[in-house]
Scaffold this motif. Sequence first.
Motif, mmCIF file in Angstrom:
data_model
loop_
_atom_site.group_PDB
_atom_site.id
_atom_site.type_symbol
_atom_site.label_atom_id
_atom_site.label_comp_id
_atom_site.label_asym_id
_atom_site.label_seq_id
_atom_site.Cartn_x
_atom_site.Cartn_y
_atom_site.Cartn_z
ATOM 1 N N ALA A 206 0.863 -1.191 0.000
ATOM 2 C CA ALA A 206 0.000 0.000 0.000
ATOM 3 C C ALA A 206 0.891 1.230 0.000
ATOM 4 O O ALA A 206 1.892 1.276 0.718
ATOM 5 N N SER A 207 0.523 2.225 -0.779
ATOM 6 C CA SER A 207 1.359 3.425 -0.902
ATOM 7 C C SER A 207 1.054 4.424 0.212
ATOM 8 O O SER A 207 0.717 5.584 -0.029
ATOM 9 N N TRP B 218 0.064 6.210 -5.310
ATOM 10 C CA TRP B 218 -0.544 5.085 -6.014
ATOM 11 C C TRP B 218 -0.147 5.040 -7.493
ATOM 12 O O TRP B 218 -0.158 3.969 -8.116
ATOM 13 N N HIS B 219 0.209 6.203 -8.090
ATOM 14 C CA HIS B 219 0.644 6.216 -9.484
ATOM 15 C C HIS B 219 1.900 5.365 -9.658
ATOM 16 O O HIS B 219 2.030 4.613 -10.634
ATOM 17 N N TRP B 220 2.852 5.493 -8.727
ATOM 18 C CA TRP B 220 4.083 4.702 -8.796
ATOM 19 C C TRP B 220 3.774 3.223 -8.591
ATOM 20 O O TRP B 220 4.338 2.365 -9.253
ATOM 21 N N ASN C 108 -4.680 1.681 0.220
ATOM 22 C CA ASN C 108 -4.595 2.361 1.522
ATOM 23 C C ASN C 108 -5.859 2.136 2.341
ATOM 24 O O ASN C 108 -5.802 1.883 3.551
ATOM 25 N N GLU C 109 -7.007 2.190 1.676
ATOM 26 C CA GLU C 109 -8.298 2.010 2.352
ATOM 27 C C GLU C 109 -8.399 0.643 3.020
ATOM 28 O O GLU C 109 -8.759 0.542 4.204
ATOM 29 N N PRO D 8 14.401 1.929 -4.771
ATOM 30 C CA PRO D 8 13.445 1.129 -3.997
ATOM 31 C C PRO D 8 12.573 2.007 -3.098
ATOM 32 O O PRO D 8 13.024 3.049 -2.612
ATOM 33 N N VAL D 9 11.344 1.583 -2.902
ATOM 34 C CA VAL D 9 10.421 2.302 -2.034
ATOM 35 C C VAL D 9 9.949 1.354 -0.935
ATOM 36 O O VAL D 9 9.849 0.144 -1.139
ATOM 37 N N MET D 10 9.679 1.879 0.244
ATOM 38 C CA MET D 10 9.140 1.072 1.334
ATOM 39 C C MET D 10 7.619 1.082 1.229
ATOM 40 O O MET D 10 6.979 2.069 1.561
ATOM 41 N N ARG D 11 7.064 -0.046 0.741
ATOM 42 C CA ARG D 11 5.626 -0.091 0.447
ATOM 43 C C ARG D 11 4.940 -1.276 1.118
ATOM 44 O O ARG D 11 3.719 -1.355 1.172
ATOM 45 N N SER D 12 5.711 -2.215 1.642
ATOM 46 C CA SER D 12 5.138 -3.439 2.189
ATOM 47 C C SER D 12 4.824 -3.277 3.675
ATOM 48 O O SER D 12 5.722 -3.157 4.509
#
Length: 597
Positions: free
Chosen positions: A55-56, A65-67, A93-94, A130-134
């Motif tokens: 979730a972004s 969310w675009h990424w 996110n919801e 890298p992105v922290m998304r998990s």
Amino acid sequence: MNVAKRTFDAVIVGAGGAGLRAALQLSEAGLKTAVLTKVFPTRSHTVAAQGGVAASLGNSTEDNWHWHMYDTVKGSDWLGDQDAIEFMVRKANEVVVELEHYGMPFDRTDNGKIYQRPFGGHSMNYGQAPVMRSCAAADRTGHAMLHALYQRNVRANTQFFVEWMALDLIRNSEGDVVGVTAIEMETGEVSIFHAKATIFATGGAGRIYYSSTNAFINTGDGVGMAARAGIPLEDMEFWQFHPTGVAGAGVLITEGVRGEGGILRNASGERFMERYAPNLKDLASRDVVSRSMVTEINEGRGCGPDKDHVLLDITHLSPETILKRLPGIREISIQFAGVDPIKAPIPVVPTCHYQMGGIPTNYKGQVVVPKDGNPNVPVSGFYAAGECACASVHGANRLGTNSLLDLLVFGKSAGETVVEDFKSGNLTLKPLPADAADVSLARINRLETQKGGTEVHDVRLDMQRTMQKHAGVFRFNDLLVEGVEKIKEVAEQAKTTQIGDKSKVWNTARTEALELDNLIEVAKATMISAEARKESRGAHVRDDAPDTAENPNGRDDKNWLKHTLWYSEGNRLDYKPVNLKPLSDDVDPIALAKRTY
């Protein structure tokens, strides 16, 4: 045999994440809901999910969310439907915050927000870093999720039928779905579950392969039932091999290990992913990492006496980090590999993990089939969500942590659609056909009367070895052609399986024979679809589809940018277009490009 009949507003087959989330939506709306499950709900295979749910939220690094949508489309190798992908990532996110409010015990950052870790294929700024998304609960995220959802369902008075196995889908003469037949394992009695709405959330079928991270219950029951009832299966050639199964055991080592800083090394200690994916390295997408590992092994740089695996190294992490963030992984490594990862690297090898294809659905959770020139006509009364369904958000390759997101988003979406269809009057209790239970009773009767047949174990083993050899991480034309003939031979053997135990009560031999019927459907769909797809895309990489300027990575968008549809009757193949248009008019489509990490 007497067949009892039970009537509900909705019947859900499967009590993993998708089934529980759908059930919650229905029960809280006041619908009389039944959930059929082969095991107690908190033992469903979602419990094995370790690394997290995507979730972004942007709690640990910048994100939006675009990424997430870009990463998912790219990860799918452009075979994912962009309307469904947009729907999923915008809902992420919801559903995660909703789950938190149900009591899900996520790990926390220092400021109290949900802890997020990086995962393979997830990046920021359209692939730059890298992105922290998990969103994670240590390395037991699926376990925590199941308990939170089950407790909420108990509160909502969902009715569970535990240790029941669904047998066959019931369709009327118009093709509408009006329920399922099922057998109670404790008594051996068959019942009809008559319902206005039927939702399949039966999970994957990883047990078609010899080496798999999947539980023994993952036998493709919903997919097999749908195929026998005339529903086509979509994109079954695409199977994800998780890079890090414990060598020799297949038990999953979460991608979260690499998210926390784990490094893959070959026999000389080299961090070899720097050569294959110079930007994201060990956090490239799973299909890329798996193929890189197999290449290292095939070229003689594997580890161990047989040079048949590589090493996952976290010895450079502090023991405190491992004990806090990866406690379950340490236990698994000690138990199944005989290695304490605090002191030594874990031996790992790619292992069958996830089914990208399945029962064709749209983003609303409705099962859709071709009819009168329209490739996506909803089947009245029939819905599906989770791994058994193909929305298609994963396309040719799924990104890690998008699976738990898939369960939540499309489990909820299927539930919402059913509730809306009830309110609009589109769902009614249609009469059962006179022969509603005949197919299921005939299957059981054959097992009880079969003499001089084949052993279930032998047929299953032949199937698993055939799939492992002929449709693995890399795919070769000659092996695929041979594999089609072999799997057809195995399917013929499966028609004459016999069991020695004819008892009614807790007859596990009968259960395994019935499960094999479903596995065989999945195996045929996989092999035949894979042989026919003459390109490389995502997890499906052929030796005769080389990387060229016209066809990057061997992907042939001119001829093969389309979804496969396999029909059980006659092993017939058909195709339908990929939806390259997002759901919202103000969102630009993500254009085709070469997939690099």
